[in-house]
Design an enzyme around this catalytic site. Structure first.
Site, short mmCIF file in Angstrom:
data_model
loop_
_atom_site.label_atom_id
_atom_site.label_comp_id
_atom_site.label_asym_id
_atom_site.label_seq_id
_atom_site.Cartn_x
_atom_site.Cartn_y
_atom_site.Cartn_z
N SER A 101 23.56 9.01 75.66
CA SER A 101 23.94 7.68 75.15
C SER A 101 24.85 7.83 73.93
CB SER A 101 22.70 6.89 74.75
OG SER A 101 22.12 7.50 73.60
N LYS A 102 25.43 6.71 73.55
CA LYS A 102 26.29 6.69 72.37
C LYS A 102 25.49 7.14 71.15
CE LYS A 102 29.24 3.59 69.67
NZ LYS A 102 28.62 3.75 68.37
N ARG A 103 24.22 6.76 71.13
CA ARG A 103 23.38 7.12 69.98
C ARG A 103 23.27 8.64 69.83
NH1 ARG A 103 18.03 4.94 70.58
NH2 ARG A 103 19.12 3.16 71.48
#
Ligand code: GLU
Length: 494
Positions: free
Chosen positions: A258-260
């Site tokens: 994910s972007k996280r």
């Protein structure tokens, strides 16, 4: 039959690398089979539409070198290629399904459905609008013709009529045969109250009308395949072949990348910058070739040891047999290593074309740019690594004192003074190695101490590229100056 593969992203924000990987595998499959690669923008969900994302998708594909043969910007014989511009086509096809008895109008309001959902949940059931209960709701199967006609003046949706008691069999080229009990499926909404089709309906209609032979997409769409199969069957259409690609997993631990994960560990998960909210591989110093090569390895391998490929080589080597079923773990270090292989294989003059490179060379004597790139490209993992690799173009700010002490005990000051003499006798430093090495041998000078002293004098520490090349780029005067500076520092330590 000509192979036709489409990439069908929704413009809901920047394209995650999972999306670019889907585009890449679609592109490679099309090219390998001398077929056509189509871009179709699936923009029927107005609530999720994000301004600028279609342009982003186009730019990302262009940067990566995957130019669609047909698509919204270059057209083609099967357009329009934006679903929002195909409303009339969906209307016509929904009417056909209704006429065939495969779909029906439904008029239930949101409250009724929410209530039914709540009641199911209280009983620990999953709410399904289907064969078991559809006659209890307000729809064209349960109401009289007159009521239906009256209700059609207001809001309605169109639902797929899923027949109960069937086993639906679908086939995925990567995963094999998959079966689904039709009793567990919803009467899925095909046309929404705003007159727009849902993903399932538009996707099937378009894949058929655009004569798509192969659908390649992420595995998150696998559960939708039985619904799609029912739609193909309802129209009496042959379904294309399907390939559902494995997930791209976090670098460690469980779950989807994910972007996280990128934000936390400082790596990009998007091809290009998205405003200032997301950083791209391009801006992180990746070559398009390196990025694409790494993406190809996320879920595919050639069955050989080879890992470094150009896009053209990928086009000819790609095979469905090489696609793995299990998730592909993202590894940023590996991505950089692949990028490094591509950078190292390039001519310095080509590396010089990149703006990211030119920016880091600002303030450096331009007559030295190419020589620097020649020397340093093999040390770059991304284009952005250049700045830290040319630190030695400035005089050292400090010297590694531990090494200095060690070298002092081995007569480094005298050796450096003697080296200065050798350098003084040379016109330029391109032949320094050829002069210095025999000289050291003749004078019984420890070459290890000589080289380390020279490196400390020029760079301040025992690291960096080829020392003689450093001397040659810095030139005679700067080299002599740095040796003199180092000698006085060394002497201050005695
Ligand atoms: N619009 C879908 C997406 O955003 C496409 C899925 C498919 O390729 O069928 O992923």
């Amino acid at each position: 039959m000509e192979t036709k593969v489409r990439f069908a992203p929704s413009p809901t924000g920047p394209l995650h690398i999972g999306g670019v990987r889907t585009a890449l595998f679609s592109y490679l499959f099309a090219k390998k089979n001398k077929g056509v690669f189509i871009l179709r923008i699936e923009d029927t969900d107005q609530n999720r539409y994000v301004e600028g994302s279609e342009t982003y998708i186009q730019n990302a594909l262009e940067w990566a070198g995957m130019i669609p043969d047909e698509g919204p910007s270059n057209g083609g014989a099967f357009g329009p290629y934006r679903q929002s511009e195909r409303k009339a086509i969906y209307q016509q096809h929904i009417q056909e399904l209704i006429a065939r008895g495969k779909a029906y109008y439904a008029f239930d309001d949101a409250e009724t459905l929410a209530e039914a959902r709540k009641n199911a949940e209280i009983k620990g059931d999953t709410f399904r609008y289907g064969a078991e209960n559809r006659m209890q709701f307000n729809n064209s199967l349960s109401l009289t013709k007159a009521d239906v006609n009256a209700q059609l003046k207001g809001d309605y949706v169109v639902r797929l009529k899923v027949d109960p008691g069937n086993i639906i069999t679908v086939y995925d080229e990567i995963r094999g045969t998959i079966q689904q009990d039709s009793d567990l499926l919803d009467d899925k909404i095909l046309l929404k109250a705003d007159g727009m089709p849902t993903y399932h309906f538009a996707n099937v209609v378009d894949d058929h009308l655009m004569e798509i032979t192969t659908v390649i997409r992420g595995e998150e769409w696998l559960p939708s395949l039985p619904i799609h199969q029912l739609l193909y069957d309802a129209f009496d259409w042959a379904a294309p072949q399907f390939m559902h690609l494995p997930l791209i997993l976090k670098p460690s631990g469980k779950g989807k990348l994910s972007k996280r994960d990128g934000d936390k560990d400082g790596f990009p998960v998007f091809p290009l910058n998205w405003g200032d909210t997301a950083i791209g591989f391009k801006e992180s110093g990746f070559l398009a070739e390196g990025f694409i090569n790494y993406l190809a390895l996320l879920g595919w391998n050639s069955g050989t040891e080879q890992e470094v490929y150009s896009l053209k080589e990928l086009e000819s080597n790609f095979s469905v047999q090489g696609i793995q079923k299990g998730g592909a773990r993202f590894d940023y270090e590996k991505a950089k290593w692949i990028n490094h292989q591509h950078l190292n294989a390039m001519e310095a003059t080509d590396v010089y074309h990149y703006d990211l490179i030119k920016k880091q060379l600002q303030g450096v004597d331009s007559s030295k740019h190419l020589a620097l790139l020649e020397l340093l490209k093999e040390r770059l993992f991304t284009l952005n690594d250049l700045a830290k690799e040319i630190g030695w173009m400035q005089d050292p700010e400090s010297y590694d004192e531990k090494i200095v002490r060690k070298l002092l005990s081995k007569g480094a000051s005298d050796i450096m003074a003697a080296i200065s003499g050798v350098i003084n006798d040379l016109n330029d430093l391109s032949g320094l190695k050829e002069a210095l090495m025999p000289w050291a041998k003749e004078n019984e000078i420890n070459t290890g101490v000589m080289m380390q002293s020279l490196r400390i004098a020029l760079v301040g520490k025992l690291a960096g590229p080829d020392l003689f090349k450093i001397c040659s780029i810095l030139g005679k005067n700067v080299t002599l100056n740095r040796i003199a500076l180092a000698i006085s520092f060394f002497n201050s330590k005695t």
